[in-house]
Write a protein that holds these residues in place. Structure first.
Motif, PDB file in Angstrom:
ATOM      1  N   GLU A 115      50.559  24.712  33.147  1.00  0.00           N
ATOM      2  CA  GLU A 115      51.352  25.842  33.629  1.00  0.00           C
ATOM      3  C   GLU A 115      50.581  26.687  34.646  1.00  0.00           C
ATOM      4  O   GLU A 115      51.164  27.190  35.594  1.00  0.00           O
ATOM      5  N   ALA A 116      49.271  26.843  34.425  1.00  0.00           N
ATOM      6  CA  ALA A 116      48.470  27.717  35.293  1.00  0.00           C
ATOM      7  C   ALA A 116      47.953  27.010  36.538  1.00  0.00           C
ATOM      8  O   ALA A 116      47.797  27.634  37.584  1.00  0.00           O
ATOM      9  N   THR A 117      47.688  25.688  36.423  1.00  0.00           N
ATOM     10  CA  THR A 117      47.004  25.003  37.530  1.00  0.00           C
ATOM     11  C   THR A 117      47.725  23.761  38.044  1.00  0.00           C
ATOM     12  O   THR A 117      47.358  23.244  39.099  1.00  0.00           O
ATOM     13  N   GLY A 118      48.666  23.242  37.268  1.00  0.00           N
ATOM     14  CA  GLY A 118      49.330  22.005  37.659  1.00  0.00           C
ATOM     15  C   GLY A 118      48.598  20.768  37.176  1.00  0.00           C
ATOM     16  O   GLY A 118      49.038  19.647  37.399  1.00  0.00           O
ATOM     17  N   MET A 176      34.135  31.656  32.330  1.00  0.00           N
ATOM     18  CA  MET A 176      35.070  31.536  31.203  1.00  0.00           C
ATOM     19  C   MET A 176      35.933  32.792  31.067  1.00  0.00           C
ATOM     20  O   MET A 176      37.142  32.699  30.860  1.00  0.00           O
ATOM     21  N   ALA A 177      35.315  33.968  31.182  1.00  0.00           N
ATOM     22  CA  ALA A 177      36.070  35.214  31.054  1.00  0.00           C
ATOM     23  C   ALA A 177      37.073  35.352  32.192  1.00  0.00           C
ATOM     24  O   ALA A 177      38.214  35.787  31.978  1.00  0.00           O
ATOM     25  N   PHE A 178      36.662  34.967  33.407  1.00  0.00           N
ATOM     26  CA  PHE A 178      37.569  35.018  34.555  1.00  0.00           C
ATOM     27  C   PHE A 178      38.786  34.124  34.316  1.00  0.00           C
ATOM     28  O   PHE A 178      39.929  34.535  34.535  1.00  0.00           O
ATOM     29  N   ASN A 179      38.546  32.908  33.881  1.00  0.00           N
ATOM     30  CA  ASN A 179      39.669  32.000  33.626  1.00  0.00           C
ATOM     31  C   ASN A 179      40.565  32.510  32.511  1.00  0.00           C
ATOM     32  O   ASN A 179      41.793  32.437  32.614  1.00  0.00           O
ATOM     33  N   VAL A 198      43.098  33.720  35.391  1.00  0.00           N
ATOM     34  CA  VAL A 198      43.846  32.491  35.664  1.00  0.00           C
ATOM     35  C   VAL A 198      44.948  32.268  34.632  1.00  0.00           C
ATOM     36  O   VAL A 198      46.081  31.939  34.985  1.00  0.00           O
ATOM     37  N   PHE A 199      44.646  32.487  33.358  1.00  0.00           N
ATOM     38  CA  PHE A 199      45.594  32.133  32.303  1.00  0.00           C
ATOM     39  C   PHE A 199      46.395  33.309  31.758  1.00  0.00           C
ATOM     40  O   PHE A 199      47.211  33.137  30.869  1.00  0.00           O
ATOM     41  N   GLU A 200      46.179  34.509  32.264  1.00  0.00           N
ATOM     42  CA  GLU A 200      46.953  35.674  31.828  1.00  0.00           C
ATOM     43  C   GLU A 200      47.755  36.206  33.007  1.00  0.00           C
ATOM     44  O   GLU A 200      47.621  35.729  34.131  1.00  0.00           O
ATOM     45  N   GLU A 201      48.536  37.215  32.751  1.00  0.00           N
ATOM     46  CA  GLU A 201      49.312  37.842  33.827  1.00  0.00           C
ATOM     47  C   GLU A 201      49.450  39.322  33.534  1.00  0.00           C
ATOM     48  O   GLU A 201      49.053  39.793  32.470  1.00  0.00           O
ATOM     49  N   GLY A 202      49.993  40.054  34.481  1.00  0.00           N
ATOM     50  CA  GLY A 202      50.234  41.481  34.303  1.00  0.00           C
ATOM     51  C   GLY A 202      48.953  42.288  34.202  1.00  0.00           C
ATOM     52  O   GLY A 202      47.952  41.989  34.861  1.00  0.00           O
ATOM     53  N   PRO A 203      48.965  43.316  33.352  1.00  0.00           N
ATOM     54  CA  PRO A 203      47.813  44.215  33.233  1.00  0.00           C
ATOM     55  C   PRO A 203      46.528  43.505  32.799  1.00  0.00           C
ATOM     56  O   PRO A 203      45.435  43.884  33.228  1.00  0.00           O
ATOM     57  N   VAL A 204      46.652  42.484  31.977  1.00  0.00           N
ATOM     58  CA  VAL A 204      45.460  41.746  31.531  1.00  0.00           C
ATOM     59  C   VAL A 204      44.797  41.071  32.729  1.00  0.00           C
ATOM     60  O   VAL A 204      43.568  41.101  32.872  1.00  0.00           O
ATOM     61  N   ARG A 205      45.593  40.482  33.591  1.00  0.00           N
ATOM     62  CA  ARG A 205      45.045  39.829  34.788  1.00  0.00           C
ATOM     63  C   ARG A 205      44.307  40.840  35.656  1.00  0.00           C
ATOM     64  O   ARG A 205      43.204  40.577  36.127  1.00  0.00           O
ATOM     65  N   TRP A 206      44.906  42.011  35.877  1.00  0.00           N
ATOM     66  CA  TRP A 206      44.270  43.022  36.723  1.00  0.00           C
ATOM     67  C   TRP A 206      43.001  43.563  36.071  1.00  0.00           C
ATOM     68  O   TRP A 206      41.985  43.761  36.753  1.00  0.00           O
TER      69      TRP A 206
END
Length: 171
Positions: A78-81, A131-134, A138-146
């Motif tokens: 879902e995140a990378t194809g 690992m933390a970045f991914n 990469v694998f989250e969205e919204g406020p968590v991503r920011w």
């Protein structure tokens, strides 16, 4: 408290403990009380992370490696194809390395741990940052991503400052 909430809470506590540990060590580089605080925070972060792993395996995967692998492959697709569950093994490696690093800090003592070769810290914390970045960007969205993006940039700035300081001090 739901299992999902507890799983999320423990990973955030782990991230705070991880970030606070090395950061506190840098603030009070030559002061034993700061080093003890840093080691304690780093250890608490690891403990929270181990609770997070246990909760995730209990709540989401029914203690099944196979289910965790398949779910990791689905999320990766879902995140990378790319449909790969190999990220699960990177998570296992991350867990082992953090356990070994905390054990080394307790075993070698505050001063000897701080004096280890810089490439060890660079490689270890570079992998941790990856690992933390991914996990957050990469694998989250919204406020968590920011929040993950801001934390990543802060860690990169901290790492650059540490590298410059070590070059200047010759350590």
């Amino acid at each position: 408290m739901t299992g999902e909430f507890a799983t999320r809470l423990t990973v955030w506590l782990a991230l705070v403990g991880y970030l606070a540990g090395p950061t506190s060590a840098l603030w009070g580089r030559d002061h034993g009380s700061w080093q003890r605080l840093a080691r304690g925070l780093y250890t608490v972060g690891l403990t929270a992370f181990l609770a997070h792993v246990a909760l995730a395996f209990h709540v989401y995967y029914g203690w099944s490696h196979r289910v965790a692998y398949v779910e990791t492959a689905r999320q990766t697709f879902e995140a990378t194809g790319s449909r790969s569950g190999a990220g699960l093994y990177l998570n296992y490696l991350f867990t082992v390395l953090w356990c070994l690093d905390v054990a080394a800090w307790w075993r070698t003592g505050l001063l000897r741990f701080r004096e280890r070769p810089p490439w060890i810290d660079g490689a270890l914390h570079g992998f941790f940052l990856f690992m933390a970045f991914n996990a957050t960007v990469v694998f989250e969205e919204g406020p968590v991503r920011w929040a993950g993006l801001v934390a990543t940039l802060a860690l990169l700035a901290l790492a650059a400052g540490t590298w410059r300081r070590r070059r200047v001090l010759g350590s």
